[in-house]
Design an enzyme around this catalytic site. Structure first.
Site, PDB file in Angstrom:
ATOM      1  N   ASP A 135       0.808  -1.224   0.068  1.00  0.00           N
ATOM      2  CA  ASP A 135       0.117   0.047   0.006  1.00  0.00           C
ATOM      3  C   ASP A 135       0.986   1.340   0.032  1.00  0.00           C
ATOM      4  OD1 ASP A 135      -2.369   1.719   0.744  1.00  0.00           O
ATOM      5  OD2 ASP A 135      -3.438  -0.116   0.924  1.00  0.00           O
ATOM      6  N   HIS A 208      -3.591   6.087   3.477  1.00  0.00           N
ATOM      7  CA  HIS A 208      -4.333   4.916   3.059  1.00  0.00           C
ATOM      8  C   HIS A 208      -3.711   3.738   3.652  1.00  0.00           C
ATOM      9  CE1 HIS A 208      -5.721   1.743   0.048  1.00  0.00           C
ATOM     10  NE2 HIS A 208      -6.959   2.682  -0.166  1.00  0.00           N
ATOM     11  N   SER A 538     -11.099  -0.956  -0.829  1.00  0.00           N
ATOM     12  CA  SER A 538      -9.817  -0.973   0.072  1.00  0.00           C
ATOM     13  C   SER A 538     -10.020  -1.185   1.318  1.00  0.00           C
ATOM     14  CB  SER A 538      -9.043   0.606  -0.169  1.00  0.00           C
ATOM     15  OG  SER A 538      -8.482   0.801  -1.339  1.00  0.00           O
TER      16      SER A 538
END
Length: 762
Positions: A135, A208, A538
């Protein structure tokens, strides 16, 4: 005549120059080598790769070499150099780099993991498992990464904590046991990373990666919230599991070559689970580096979960559809973040918000519609930049429509800069879905409520309103529903394999966040938070990654396919009242093309009774059924595989927990009752419970497909015993595009092993 000839000559010269220039442009390619061709004179494969590369280009340099997911390297090459490489017998394939996008607390309780007596594996067994997250990196100071109570790092771990900008090796601990970063592919295309904006290290400046990592395996953190919303105990799905991060995403995308390097190292480091919340356009499996890497990971017993994509609610928009990948869609929780709008006529309406600052005063304020308070000829209806008159909106609540040139968050800034005290943001096209962490008191509403508010403003000479502080509302029904943005099937690459596989919480998920920026991700946002609430597949993907770790801890000898089967066959597709799960986009019943097998039910998945185990050989047979050549199969499997010319390979017989059954549509565009098609699917079940007899049941929403199962009963006398069955489908000819659905279930009275069936006429 001479002038004409000169013009023609110049045009030809320019055309040739353009062609030559195009051929000279270098792009990143991944070169897959056949290791069996390496001469004995080379002791190291890297030297061999270097020699092969230099034989076609003196200037090219390797970005990475790959050892585990493939044998090969990545480099910047011209079209001509690629042609030369493709002619070499030792080169299996050369394919251009793709770009992948990121697919962007209460959920453990919603999933039934809030109790201590649900038969979860022991903390010590879970702590032996390592979840590798590819990620945007990690914020190591997150409270979700404390290692209190954890024992020594597993002896199987071979990775490391790499140093870089704003990151050193001491930032890892017994929770965050590894951190690496891979940037060469991104820099090759975009130039040096701007280290004033992004740390060239495993540090997560985006948020994220920290969110996905802590969703999967974050530590228990009491009193976590975002501005007081979703307040409670935050924890990952597998809070005792270890986290290893591989930063492969920079800026706004993730490069193939960096992803490949991250997966390669994750395998070498010893992760048990790989979690990738990213995806791109679906391509053939031998051109998809995530599919290639996941295949090799699967052969090493590593479970790979990927996000399905955020391109819903449109059909055939899925990413990551290889059958050896668990493809995860997104659904809602039973939780919303609400605020009330009270109008001057005394009527109150609810909308959604994540605003957490100073509330509006208790008294009613003037309310105006942006289009009536314009500072320009256009744009005020959507509160576009410089569109509002400061003299007309100062001290008022402003109603703005979604759309125009700026985002919902920036509309709030336009209102605030013009002196407005609050904002009501209206989606004129339908319901409102996702709340925003606005910069001023604001609430989002859908078209229905928005029209009521607009009508009130237009019909009153002195309209007023106020917005209440936001609150967290639990017990929202129906829940879960399939998120409107979750990508949908049918499978765009292999329609005979039903995808997505499963759906899990992916809307308004609270998890750890970066300390670099605010919850909105905008540069102007200086509100530093430890947790954030965001949505996307996600977010659903790491839920499954963490749950897979729990199942692996309880059943360490299970294969990735057995774990996936346990998760899929124990899902639910109806609510407790028996009504089907809903689709947020249509407010009607969702289908297996939306949610796959159904919504994850982790407590049941720990004890599924039976599993559909799928071997590497099964996957190779699947590729043979797709008519892949031996060379194409080797690109994926990294080993020599020859399809038996005397064997009939059928996609229908891949031992998958779901069924996708395509039929040929009526050629004349009319349904014809007399024309029938019969197909047979064979599956094998493995007993992972006590001795038992399972009986089959079938249900369907169509009368035009007859189904039968042989045998209708399976008796298992011991653990790991295998039994096969065949399903026969006989269908009438239907109109092109017709879809219907059914379900097959095996039960021993205690366990229910359920599989959806999707019929299509194409």
């Amino acid at each position: 005549m001479k002038i004409t000839q000169i013009i023609v000559a110049v045009l030809l010269l320019l055309t040739c120059s353009c062609v030559i220039a195009k051929q000279d442009v270098k792009k990143t390619y991944i070169v897959h080598m056949d290791h069996s061709f390496m001469p004995e004179s080379f002791d190291d494969h890297s030297d061999w790769y270097h020699t092969s590369l230099k034989s076609v280009s003196e200037s090219a340099e390797m970005l990475y070499t790959y050892t585990n997911i493939i044998h090969g390297y990545s480099a910047r090459l011209t079209q001509q150099e690629v042609k030369f490489l493709n002619k070499k017998p030792e080169v299996l394939s050369v394919f251009p780099e793709n770009r992948y996008k990121l697919h962007t607390t209460h959920s453990p309780d919603f999933l039934g993991l809030g109790n201590n007596d649900v038969g979860l594996p022991s903390p010590s067994s879970t702590s032996e498992l390592i979840i590798g997250v590819l990620d945007t990196g990690i914020w190591p100071e997150s409270p979700s990464l404390v290692d209190t109570g954890l024992g020594p790092v597993p002896t199987t771990w071979k990775g490391m904590c790499e140093k870089g900008t704003n990151f050193n090796s001491s930032m890892c601990n017994k929770k965050l046991i590894g951190a690496r970063f891979f940037y060469k592919g991104y820099e090759a295309e975009n130039g040096p990373i701007d280290e004033n904006k992004e740390s060239k290290s495993p540090r997560d400046d985006n948020g994220h990666g920290t969110h996905t990592s802590t969703t999967a395996a974050g530590a228990v953190v009491p009193r976590a919230s975002l501005f007081g919303y979703a307040e409670g105990t935050a924890r990952g799905m597998a809070p005792q599991a270890r986290i290893a991060v591989y930063k492969v995403c920079w800026g706004k995308y993730c490069a193939d070559s960096d992803i490949a390097a991250g997966m390669d190292k994750a395998m070498a480091d010893g992760v048990n689970i790989m979690s990738l919340s990213m995806g791109g356009k679906a391509v053939d499996y031998d051109q998809d580096i995530i599919a290639i890497g996941a295949f090799k990971a699967t052969t090493q017993g590593i479970f790979v979960s990927c996000s399905a994509g955020n391109a819903g609610p449109f059909s055939k928009t899925l990413s990551n559809v290889a059958p050896w990948i668990t493809t995860v869609g997104a659904g809602t929780l039973d939780r919303e973040f609400l605020a009330d709008i009270t109008l001057g006529n005394g009527k109150t309406y609810s909308g959604i918000t994540l605003y957490g600052g100073k509330p509006l005063p208790n008294n009613l304020l003037p309310i105006v519609y942006g289009s009536d308070e314009t500072n320009s000829s256009s744009g005020a209806i959507t509160c576009s930049p410089d569109s509002l008159s400061k003299t007309k909106v100062a001290g008022k609540i402003v109603v703005c429509d979604v759309g125009g040139s700026n985002s919902p968050l920036k509309k709030g800034l336009v209102v605030k800069d013009a002196g407005g005290l609050g904002m009501i943001l209206v989606n004129p096209y339908g319901p409102v879905i996702l709340p925003e962490a606005h910069f001023l008191p604001a609430v989002d509403v859908g078209a229905k409520i928005g029209n009521v508010i607009k009508n009130y403003i237009s019909s009153n000479s002195n309209p007023t309103a106020t917005i209440s502080p936001g609150r967290t509302q639990l017990g929202i029904k129906p829940s879960p529903v399939v998120a409107f943005f979750s990508s949908r099937g049918p499978n765009p690459i292999t329609p005979a394999i039903l995808k997505p596989d499963i759906f899990a919480p992916g809307v308004n998920i609270l998890a750890g966040w970066t300390g670099k920026g605010g919850p909105t991700g905008l540069e102007i946002d200086r509100r530093h938070v430890k947790f954030n609430i965001i949505s996307g597949t996600s977010m659903s993907c790491p839920h499954i990654s963490g749950l897979a770790a729990l199942i692996k801890a309880a059943h360490p000898d299970w294969s990735p396919a057995a774990i996936r089967s346990a998760l899929m066959t124990t899902t639910y597709s109806v609510y407790k009242d028996g009504k089907p799960i809903q689709d947020q986009a249509t407010a009607t019943s969702a289908t297996p093309f939306d949610f796959g097998a159904g919504h994850v039910n982790p407590v049941a998945a720990l004890n599924p009774g039976l599993v559909y185990d799928t071997t590497v050989s099964d996957y190779e047979g699947f590729l043979c059924a797709l008519n892949y050549t031996s060379k194409r199969i080797k690109v994926i499997s990294n080993k020599d595989t020859t399809c038996d010319p005397h064997k009939v390979y059928r996609l229908q017989n891949l031992n998958y927990p779901t069924f996708a059954v395509p039929f040929e549509a009526a050629s004349d565009g009319k349904r014809r009752n007399g024309v029938k098609t019969t197909v047979k699917y064979t599956r094998t079940l493995t007993n992972v419970g006590p001795p038992a007899t399972y009986n089959v049941s079938l249900s369907s929403d169509t009368q035009y497909v007859k189904m039968s199962v042989e045998p209708a009963s399976l008796h298992f006398e011991k653990a790991d015993e295998k039994k096969s069955y065949t399903v026969t489908f006989t269908a009438m000819s239907m109109l092109l595009g017709t879809r219907s659905f059914a379900r097959l279930q095996w039960s021993d009275g205690k366990h229910i092993v359920s599989s959806p069936i999707a019929f299509t006429w194409t």
